[in-house]
Design a protein around this motif. Structure first.
Motif, PDB file in Angstrom:
ATOM      1  N   LYS B  22      -5.458   5.316  14.605  1.00  0.00           N
ATOM      2  CA  LYS B  22      -5.878   5.258  13.204  1.00  0.00           C
ATOM      3  C   LYS B  22      -7.084   4.321  13.100  1.00  0.00           C
ATOM      4  O   LYS B  22      -7.037   3.195  13.583  1.00  0.00           O
ATOM      5  CB  LYS B  22      -4.738   4.709  12.361  1.00  0.00           C
ATOM      6  CG  LYS B  22      -5.041   4.702  10.886  1.00  0.00           C
ATOM      7  CD  LYS B  22      -3.855   4.124  10.110  1.00  0.00           C
ATOM      8  CE  LYS B  22      -4.170   3.954   8.643  1.00  0.00           C
ATOM      9  NZ  LYS B  22      -5.205   2.968   8.347  1.00  0.00           N
ATOM     10  N   ASN B  44      -5.815  -2.385  -0.870  1.00  0.00           N
ATOM     11  CA  ASN B  44      -4.953  -2.748   0.258  1.00  0.00           C
ATOM     12  C   ASN B  44      -5.138  -1.758   1.397  1.00  0.00           C
ATOM     13  O   ASN B  44      -5.207  -0.557   1.170  1.00  0.00           O
ATOM     14  CB  ASN B  44      -3.466  -2.720  -0.159  1.00  0.00           C
ATOM     15  CG  ASN B  44      -3.111  -3.872  -1.074  1.00  0.00           C
ATOM     16  OD1 ASN B  44      -2.377  -3.714  -2.016  1.00  0.00           O
ATOM     17  ND2 ASN B  44      -3.654  -5.028  -0.795  1.00  0.00           N
ATOM     18  N   GLY B  45      -5.247  -2.302   2.593  1.00  0.00           N
ATOM     19  CA  GLY B  45      -5.370  -1.431   3.763  1.00  0.00           C
ATOM     20  C   GLY B  45      -6.762  -0.877   3.987  1.00  0.00           C
ATOM     21  O   GLY B  45      -6.968  -0.022   4.846  1.00  0.00           O
ATOM     22  N   ALA B  46      -7.744  -1.390   3.232  1.00  0.00           N
ATOM     23  CA  ALA B  46      -9.102  -0.861   3.358  1.00  0.00           C
ATOM     24  C   ALA B  46      -9.740  -1.264   4.684  1.00  0.00           C
ATOM     25  O   ALA B  46     -10.644  -0.612   5.184  1.00  0.00           O
ATOM     26  CB  ALA B  46      -9.962  -1.360   2.206  1.00  0.00           C
ATOM     27  N   GLY B  47      -9.256  -2.361   5.271  1.00  0.00           N
ATOM     28  CA  GLY B  47      -9.826  -2.834   6.527  1.00  0.00           C
ATOM     29  C   GLY B  47     -10.557  -4.158   6.392  1.00  0.00           C
ATOM     30  O   GLY B  47     -11.313  -4.552   7.282  1.00  0.00           O
ATOM     31  N   LYS B  48     -10.301  -4.880   5.327  1.00  0.00           N
ATOM     32  CA  LYS B  48     -10.995  -6.158   5.096  1.00  0.00           C
ATOM     33  C   LYS B  48     -10.593  -7.194   6.139  1.00  0.00           C
ATOM     34  O   LYS B  48     -11.439  -7.798   6.798  1.00  0.00           O
ATOM     35  CB  LYS B  48     -10.659  -6.702   3.697  1.00  0.00           C
ATOM     36  CG  LYS B  48     -10.970  -5.754   2.564  1.00  0.00           C
ATOM     37  CD  LYS B  48     -10.659  -6.381   1.220  1.00  0.00           C
ATOM     38  CE  LYS B  48      -9.185  -6.629   0.972  1.00  0.00           C
ATOM     39  NZ  LYS B  48      -8.370  -5.422   0.812  1.00  0.00           N
ATOM     40  N   THR B  49      -9.281  -7.376   6.284  1.00  0.00           N
ATOM     41  CA  THR B  49      -8.805  -8.380   7.235  1.00  0.00           C
ATOM     42  C   THR B  49      -9.216  -8.007   8.657  1.00  0.00           C
ATOM     43  O   THR B  49      -9.636  -8.870   9.439  1.00  0.00           O
ATOM     44  CB  THR B  49      -7.272  -8.522   7.127  1.00  0.00           C
ATOM     45  OG1 THR B  49      -6.960  -8.926   5.794  1.00  0.00           O
ATOM     46  CG2 THR B  49      -6.740  -9.543   8.105  1.00  0.00           C
ATOM     47  N   THR B  50      -9.112  -6.735   8.976  1.00  0.00           N
ATOM     48  CA  THR B  50      -9.499  -6.292  10.316  1.00  0.00           C
ATOM     49  C   THR B  50     -10.973  -6.603  10.571  1.00  0.00           C
ATOM     50  O   THR B  50     -11.337  -7.072  11.650  1.00  0.00           O
ATOM     51  CB  THR B  50      -9.229  -4.785  10.471  1.00  0.00           C
ATOM     52  OG1 THR B  50      -7.878  -4.528  10.071  1.00  0.00           O
ATOM     53  CG2 THR B  50      -9.433  -4.332  11.889  1.00  0.00           C
ATOM     54  N   GLN B  89      -5.757 -14.659   5.900  1.00  0.00           N
ATOM     55  CA  GLN B  89      -4.972 -14.192   4.761  1.00  0.00           C
ATOM     56  C   GLN B  89      -3.630 -14.928   4.707  1.00  0.00           C
ATOM     57  O   GLN B  89      -3.119 -15.210   3.643  1.00  0.00           O
ATOM     58  CB  GLN B  89      -4.761 -12.686   4.890  1.00  0.00           C
ATOM     59  CG  GLN B  89      -4.105 -12.067   3.686  1.00  0.00           C
ATOM     60  CD  GLN B  89      -4.202 -10.547   3.707  1.00  0.00           C
ATOM     61  OE1 GLN B  89      -4.807  -9.953   4.607  1.00  0.00           O
ATOM     62  NE2 GLN B  89      -3.626  -9.917   2.729  1.00  0.00           N
ATOM     63  N   GLN B 198      -8.855  -9.763  -4.022  1.00  0.00           N
ATOM     64  CA  GLN B 198      -8.262  -8.666  -4.782  1.00  0.00           C
ATOM     65  C   GLN B 198      -8.741  -8.744  -6.227  1.00  0.00           C
ATOM     66  O   GLN B 198      -8.598  -7.810  -6.986  1.00  0.00           O
ATOM     67  CB  GLN B 198      -6.735  -8.789  -4.788  1.00  0.00           C
ATOM     68  CG  GLN B 198      -6.109  -8.793  -3.425  1.00  0.00           C
ATOM     69  CD  GLN B 198      -5.977  -7.398  -2.868  1.00  0.00           C
ATOM     70  OE1 GLN B 198      -6.234  -6.419  -3.562  1.00  0.00           O
ATOM     71  NE2 GLN B 198      -5.611  -7.310  -1.610  1.00  0.00           N
TER      72      GLN B 198
HETATM   73  N1  ATP Z   1      -2.255  -5.098  14.290  1.00  0.00           N
HETATM   74  C1  ATP Z   1      -2.275  -3.890  13.706  1.00  0.00           C
HETATM   75  N2  ATP Z   1      -1.672  -2.842  14.301  1.00  0.00           N
HETATM   76  C2  ATP Z   1      -1.683  -1.616  13.740  1.00  0.00           C
HETATM   77  N3  ATP Z   1      -2.276  -1.337  12.577  1.00  0.00           N
HETATM   78  C3  ATP Z   1      -2.891  -2.338  11.921  1.00  0.00           C
HETATM   79  C4  ATP Z   1      -2.923  -3.665  12.450  1.00  0.00           C
HETATM   80  N4  ATP Z   1      -3.599  -4.458  11.597  1.00  0.00           N
HETATM   81  C5  ATP Z   1      -3.975  -3.657  10.576  1.00  0.00           C
HETATM   82  N5  ATP Z   1      -3.559  -2.390  10.766  1.00  0.00           N
HETATM   83  C6  ATP Z   1      -3.829  -1.247   9.866  1.00  0.00           C
HETATM   84  O1  ATP Z   1      -5.214  -1.193   9.631  1.00  0.00           O
HETATM   85  C7  ATP Z   1      -5.491  -0.908   8.277  1.00  0.00           C
HETATM   86  C8  ATP Z   1      -6.381  -1.981   7.679  1.00  0.00           C
HETATM   87  O2  ATP Z   1      -5.658  -3.173   7.595  1.00  0.00           O
HETATM   88  P1  ATP Z   1      -6.263  -4.521   7.021  1.00  0.00           P
HETATM   89  O3  ATP Z   1      -5.232  -5.583   7.194  1.00  0.00           O
HETATM   90  O4  ATP Z   1      -7.595  -4.751   7.612  1.00  0.00           O
HETATM   91  O5  ATP Z   1      -6.414  -4.190   5.479  1.00  0.00           O
HETATM   92  P2  ATP Z   1      -6.866  -5.142   4.294  1.00  0.00           P
HETATM   93  O6  ATP Z   1      -8.058  -4.514   3.671  1.00  0.00           O
HETATM   94  O7  ATP Z   1      -7.003  -6.535   4.742  1.00  0.00           O
HETATM   95  O8  ATP Z   1      -5.625  -4.991   3.313  1.00  0.00           O
HETATM   96  P3  ATP Z   1      -4.941  -6.074   2.354  1.00  0.00           P
HETATM   97  O9  ATP Z   1      -5.713  -6.061   1.091  1.00  0.00           O
HETATM   98  O10 ATP Z   1      -3.574  -5.496   2.143  1.00  0.00           O
HETATM   99  O11 ATP Z   1      -4.909  -7.365   3.048  1.00  0.00           O
HETATM  100  C9  ATP Z   1      -4.152  -0.765   7.596  1.00  0.00           C
HETATM  101  O12 ATP Z   1      -3.861   0.612   7.487  1.00  0.00           O
HETATM  102  C10 ATP Z   1      -3.177  -1.441   8.513  1.00  0.00           C
HETATM  103  O13 ATP Z   1      -1.936  -0.794   8.460  1.00  0.00           O
END
Ligand code: ATP
Ligand code: MG
Lengths: 270, 318
Positions: B22, B44-50, B89, B198
């Protein structure tokens, strides 16, 4: 907030590697951190304090008469046995400690800092030296209380030897902990290694009455037996026997094999 | 020194991160100028933290490049680490130690001497009003205290680039305002900041630039004002003194500005305002017709409207 101007990136002197001196300093900081945690939670020392006391008393009074005829002649067998057993059991501690750390978010901070990557690992393992020392002190104090009094220098030498063996072995357990899926499965694997090593040895009983295969393992293969025999002899007459060298070489071999493996598992995880 | 001044604190090009097939981050590109605040916005889940984790060297990108002050995050990792501070986070501090111990350990790891580490830790605890809690275990801290301690820890090295992943989530309004103040001061002192949030008003208040991401892709990159403009025009709101004149006022504004005016029960006239220059004409005309105005207001569309317009289907919860 105070108004301290921040030095811009282009005015900083940056290095892309961590020097050996920094690595050592980082390691000691992590050692300090591990010891602080023990100070905050003294219960984590129970396995090197209460446990050996319990084991010594139990084995001595339960089996002493049956195995050696009387308690006094059983003490020279059981005390080195308990010492090495405690050391081997507490070897697993560093691994699970590390594993717990890595699974926590605080580790993200360490990873984002310009520190030597091996230092969290080395720090935890070094802090464990103190645990072995405590275990040694406890075992010999109990021993002295119930009538086992080898010379003081022999005791010190024996504890030093045990600390070395324990430290080398703890890399093996760290590797297991780092490759396991979770902290709890890590401790189960740890036990699976620890029990045969400690019980299929001369730690608690002489090997003569064991079945052939078990006896062979206990006498010739199990490095823990070598360590116990070595401890036995250091305590008995201060002698450095072949078993001492074998135990030392065995421990070193484990160390040499598992340092790179542990590092590899650690880098993959952290 | 052979280093050249980099105009950009962050340069990201076609960054990709895949988790179990994914694509969490799917070809993101953006830049952040040195000395500015960039807001990373997305559901949520957009990929910001990643994304932040890749920039902060916690995760290895699967493709693409990311540079911090010109240094590549995968090739010059240790250099990058000397330039960044990360407030994740989830609080990255040790629960079982006290606030003081936490800061001292981090400071020692950063190369401070024992006395300097203590001094710096005390200084930061003071700045973040944590002096009284200095010797308490972090496990007894409230959420707001943890956040503050976490930020304090990121500032130990006075890094020129600071990542803040949802720095104000779960904070009460007062603590939040303090956090904003802190962030502004940091920038004034020369830091560059990348923050995710957020709260759209937070991005609006703080950020010089906003990058909106959705499902791992950049969907917009603009100033807060530009973003708002891109979605819909501003509107003019008039309140007349004599409510009876409201319909007439509506007619006049319609004639000058074009478009359709709406009159509310409170005698408020609202009409789209495409060209702000025509505002004067409206006022002149109203004066000619002797309609007195009680209040006048040019309202920009809210960032919420922009956000929903850009990230589309709200149904798809992640
Ligand atoms: N270690 C991991 N293993 C598998 N999938 C992951 C992992 N970390 C994140 N994901 C997936 O990657 C996608 C992006 O996650 P991320 O944490 O970057 O979102 P986000 O924008 O920070 O969300 P939020 O606002 O909820 O913090 C999500 O679908 C999450 O499920
Ligand atoms: Mg996130």
């Amino acid at each position: 907030m105070t108004n301290t101007a921040i030095i811009p990136a282009h005015k900083r002197d940056l290095k892309n590697h961590v020097g050996f001196g920094t690595a050592v300093k980082n390691t000691f900081t992590f050692t300090y951190r591990a010891l602080l945690k023990v100070a905050h939670n003294p219960e984590s020392l129970l396995d090197v304090t209460l446990m050996p006391i319990l084991f010594t008393l139990m084995f001595t009074y339960l089996f002493g008469g049956a195995i050696s005829g009387d308690i006094t002649s059983y003490l020279p067998i059981i005390i080195p046995g308990i010492l090495i057993q405690t050391c081997v059991t507490s070897c697993g501690n560093a691994g699970s400690q590390l594993r717990e750390d890595i699974d926590k978010s605080v580790f993200n901070r360490f990873k984002s800092m310009p520190i030597a990557r091996i230092s969290p690992l080395a720090g935890v393992l070094t802090a464990d030296l103190l645990r072995y020392a405590i275990a040694g002190a406890v075992v010999f104090t109990v021993g002295a209380a119930i009538g086992y009094r080898p010379g003081f220098l022999n005791v010190i030498a024996c504890i030093g030897f045990m600390m070395f063996v324990g430290w080398c072995l703890s890399w093996l357990f760290a590797f297991v902990a780092l490759t396991a899926k979770s902290v709890s499965s890590a401790s189960i694997y740890g036990m699976l290694i620890m029990f045969p090593l400690t019980f299929l040895s001369n730690a608690h009983v002489p090997t003569e009455t064991m079945p052939k295969a078990v006896r062979y393992f206990a006498e010739y293969i199990n490095p823990v037996s070598k360590a116990i025999t070595a401890a036995h002899e250091i305590l008995g007459n201060g002698a450095i026997s072949t078993d001492f060298w074998l135990a030392l070489i065995g421990s070193l071999a484990i160390f040499i094999v598992f340092v790179p493996l542990t590092l590899w598992a650690y880098k993959r995880n952290a | 020194m052979d280093k050249i001044k980099s105009e950009y604190a962050v340069e990201v090009a076609e960054l990709v991160k895949v988790f179990d097939k994914k694509k969490a981050v799917d070809g993101i590109s953006f830049t952040i100028r040195t000395g500015t605040i960039c807001g990373l916005l997305g559901p949520n889940g957009a990929g910001k933290t990643t994304t932040i984790n890749m920039l902060a060297t916690l995760l290895k990108p699967d493709a693409g490049t990311a540079k911090i002050f010109g240094y590549d995050v995968t090739k010059e990792t240790q250099k990058v680490r000397q330039l960044i501070g990360l407030t994740g986070q989830y609080a990255t501090i040790d629960e079982s130690l006290t606030a003081m111990e936490n800061l001292k350990i981090f400071a020692r790891l950063l190369g401070f001497s024992r006395t300097d580490a203590k001094r710096k830790a005390e200084e930061l605890l003071e700045e973040f009003s944590l002096t009284e809690a200095a010797n308490r275990k972090v496990s007894m801290f409230s959420g707001g205290m943890r956040r503050r301690l976490d930020l304090a820890a990121s500032l130990l090295a006075s890094p020129p680039l600071i990542f803040l992943d949802e720095p104000t989530t779960g904070l009460d309004p007062r603590t939040r305002a303090q956090m904003w103040q802190t962030i502004r001061t940091l920038v004034k002192n020369g830091s560059t900041i990348l923050l995710t949030t957020q709260y759209l008003d937070e991005a609006d208040q703080l950020a010089d630039d906003i990058v909106v991401i959705n499902k791992g892709k950049v969907v917009a990159h603009d100033t807060p004002a530009g973003l708002k403009r891109s979605v819909s025009a501003s509107s003019l709101q008039l309140t007349v003194k004599n409510p009876d004149c409201a319909p007439k006022a509506a007619q006049i504004t319609e004639r000058v500005l074009g478009g359709k005016a709406q009159v509310s029960e409170a005698a408020e006239v609202t009409i789209p305002l495409a060209d702000t220059a025509k505002l004067a004409d409206v006022l002149v005309k109203l004066k000619e017709m002797e309609i007195d105005i009680a209040a006048i207001n040019v309202r920009e569309p809210s960032l919420d409207e922009v956000f929903f317009a850009l990230t589309g289907d709200k149904k798809e919860a992640v």
